[in-house]
Write an enzyme that holds these catalytic residues in place. Structure first.
Site, PDB file in Angstrom:
ATOM      1  N   TYR A   1      34.766  32.671  34.305  1.00  0.00           N
ATOM      2  CA  TYR A   1      35.917  31.766  34.309  1.00  0.00           C
ATOM      3  C   TYR A   1      35.522  30.350  34.724  1.00  0.00           C
ATOM      4  CZ  TYR A   1      39.843  35.013  33.650  1.00  0.00           C
ATOM      5  OH  TYR A   1      40.762  35.889  33.140  1.00  0.00           O
TER       6      TYR A   1
ATOM      7  N   LYS B   1      28.774  45.820  35.266  1.00  0.00           N
ATOM      8  CA  LYS B   1      28.119  46.210  34.018  1.00  0.00           C
ATOM      9  C   LYS B   1      26.618  46.062  34.275  1.00  0.00           C
ATOM     10  CE  LYS B   1      28.345  47.421  29.662  1.00  0.00           C
ATOM     11  NZ  LYS B   1      28.841  48.751  29.239  1.00  0.00           N
TER      12      LYS B   1
ATOM     13  N   ASP C   1      33.293  49.706  31.623  1.00  0.00           N
ATOM     14  CA  ASP C   1      33.857  50.473  30.497  1.00  0.00           C
ATOM     15  C   ASP C   1      34.264  51.870  30.961  1.00  0.00           C
ATOM     16  OD1 ASP C   1      31.134  50.901  30.898  1.00  0.00           O
ATOM     17  OD2 ASP C   1      30.654  51.180  28.783  1.00  0.00           O
TER      18      ASP C   1
ATOM     19  N   ASP D   1      40.439  40.822  35.932  1.00  0.00           N
ATOM     20  CA  ASP D   1      41.571  40.380  35.124  1.00  0.00           C
ATOM     21  C   ASP D   1      42.007  41.501  34.188  1.00  0.00           C
ATOM     22  OD1 ASP D   1      43.431  38.603  33.852  1.00  0.00           O
ATOM     23  OD2 ASP D   1      41.992  38.389  32.209  1.00  0.00           O
TER      24      ASP D   1
ATOM     25  N   ASP E   1      45.414  44.399  34.553  1.00  0.00           N
ATOM     26  CA  ASP E   1      46.457  44.598  33.540  1.00  0.00           C
ATOM     27  C   ASP E   1      46.564  46.076  33.171  1.00  0.00           C
ATOM     28  OD1 ASP E   1      47.058  41.863  33.325  1.00  0.00           O
ATOM     29  OD2 ASP E   1      47.248  42.002  31.139  1.00  0.00           O
TER      30      ASP E   1
END
Ligand code: IPM
Ligand code: MG
Length: 352
Positions: A142, A187, A219, A243, A247
């Site tokens: 970001y 990751k 994942d 982020d 959600d």
């Protein structure tokens, strides 16, 4: 006590829901003898329209001076044509960055009254669900270098050990007050930053011997959240993974309209906001669910003002209102009483 709060209502349903949260804080003030002073400042689309930029300097300065910041939502189709730095969302990133709010706490709690609204099978969800996602908020992709090259584009993810360590410590601190489990999501099979996250986490974990640490690829984590969400207590992760996962986790709780968040830094001043967006289609129509913002105000009472009892009073009033069968449209189901934004706010206030 006296507290100065900057409200940044922003766009869309922002003003609708902030009005209700302010109301609730005033009711708390009356009951427990506190005075909350509110100052409204523009940010997002409304600031683009009235001041010519998404985050005016005056708004940043006011937020820096405040005891805390309560934010509604920013953005909307009206400003979608604007480029990267001119967009309303830039206001959010600017505030997070300039207030140095590096730790974003996003609790995903399924209220047992809303079990019907959870899309998972009852046997998967069990009695309740209570996950805390701690998202790093001022680093990673970001905030990394980005740009265009001839025929291409790039964004970069970079982290310093210091940035990783301080957010991990927030996560471990929170876990100590909960079920004492931290899952570090990364990751690390691909990303060098993720491998550094693991190194730092292994070091920090030594200071919290009671906490069980595990590592999960992002994942896999997104799959596990659906397969068996109850395995999680605290998830700590970098900015973009957080982020996305927050959600996903929000949907487990039935509605994104229920979830609050706190963005914290080294000082007591934080920024509190619902995790949902500005929902321009229902703005000003008295249908938005104010609960996420009301619960964000409760988090402000707890984390910025150390008013635990007052925070609980707000949370209990929300629970009681749900128990009594009141629902805004987003969480309504057969047999429940459908109410609008203002009525929901009034019902919660009444129960305080
Ligand atoms: C959030 C939002 C923001 C983010 C957007 C609006 C910039 O999705 O707070 O989760 O990506 O951080
Ligand atoms: Mg998001």
């Amino acid at each position: 006590m006296n507290f100065n709060i900057v409200t940044v209502s922003g766009d869309g349903i922002g003003p609708d829901i902030i009005a209700e949260a302010k109301n609730i804080l005033n009711v708390i003030g009356k009951k427990y003898n506190h005075t909350f002073h509110f100052t409204e400042k523009p940010a997002g689309g409304i600031a683009i329209d009235t001041c010519g930029c998404p985050l005016p300097e005056d708004t940043i300065e006011a937020c820096k001076k405040a005891d805390s910041v309560l934010l509604g939502a920013v953005g909307g189709p009206k400003w979608d044509h604007l480029g990267g730095n001119d967009r309303p969302e830039k206001a959010l990133l600017g505030l997070r960055g300039s207030l140095e709010l590096f730790a974003n706490l996003r609790p995903a709690v399924l209220h047992k009254q809303l079990k019907e609204a959870c899309p998972l099978k009852p046997e998967i969800i069990g009695d309740s669900l209570d996950i805390l996602i701690v998202r790093e908020l001022t680093g990673g992709i970001y905030f990394g270098k980005r740009g265009r090259t001839e025929g291409g584009a790039y964004d970069t993810m970079a982290y310093s050990e210091k940035e990783i360590e301080r957010v991990l410590r927030v996560g471990y601190g929170a876990a100590m007050k909960r079920r004492k489990k931290v899952t570090v999501v990364d990751k690390a099979n691909i990303l060098e930053t993720s491998r550094l996250w693991r190194e730092v986490a292994n070091r920090v974990a030594k200071d919290f011997p009671e906490v069980e640490t595990s590592f999960l690829y992002v994942d896999n984590c997104s799959m596990q959240l659906i397969r068996d969400p109850r395995q999680f207590d605290v998830i700590v992760t970098e900015n973009m993974f957080g982020d996305i996962l927050s959600d996903e986790a929000s949907m487990l709780t039935g509605s994104i309209g229920m979830l609050a968040s706190a963005s914290l830094g080294e000082t007591k001043r934080g920024m509190y906001e619902p995790i949902h967006g500005s929902a321009p289609d229902i703005a000003g129509k008295d249908v938005a669910n104010p609960i996420a913002t009301v619960l964000s105000a409760a988090m402000m009472l707890r984390y910025s003002f150390d008013l635990e009892e007052e925070a609980r009073a707000v949370e209990n009033a929300v629970t009681k209102t749900l128990d009594d069968g009141y629902r805004t449209a987003d969480i309504w189901s057969e047999g429940m009483k459908k109410v609008g934004t203002k009525e929901m706010g009034r019902l919660i206030a009444e129960r305080i």
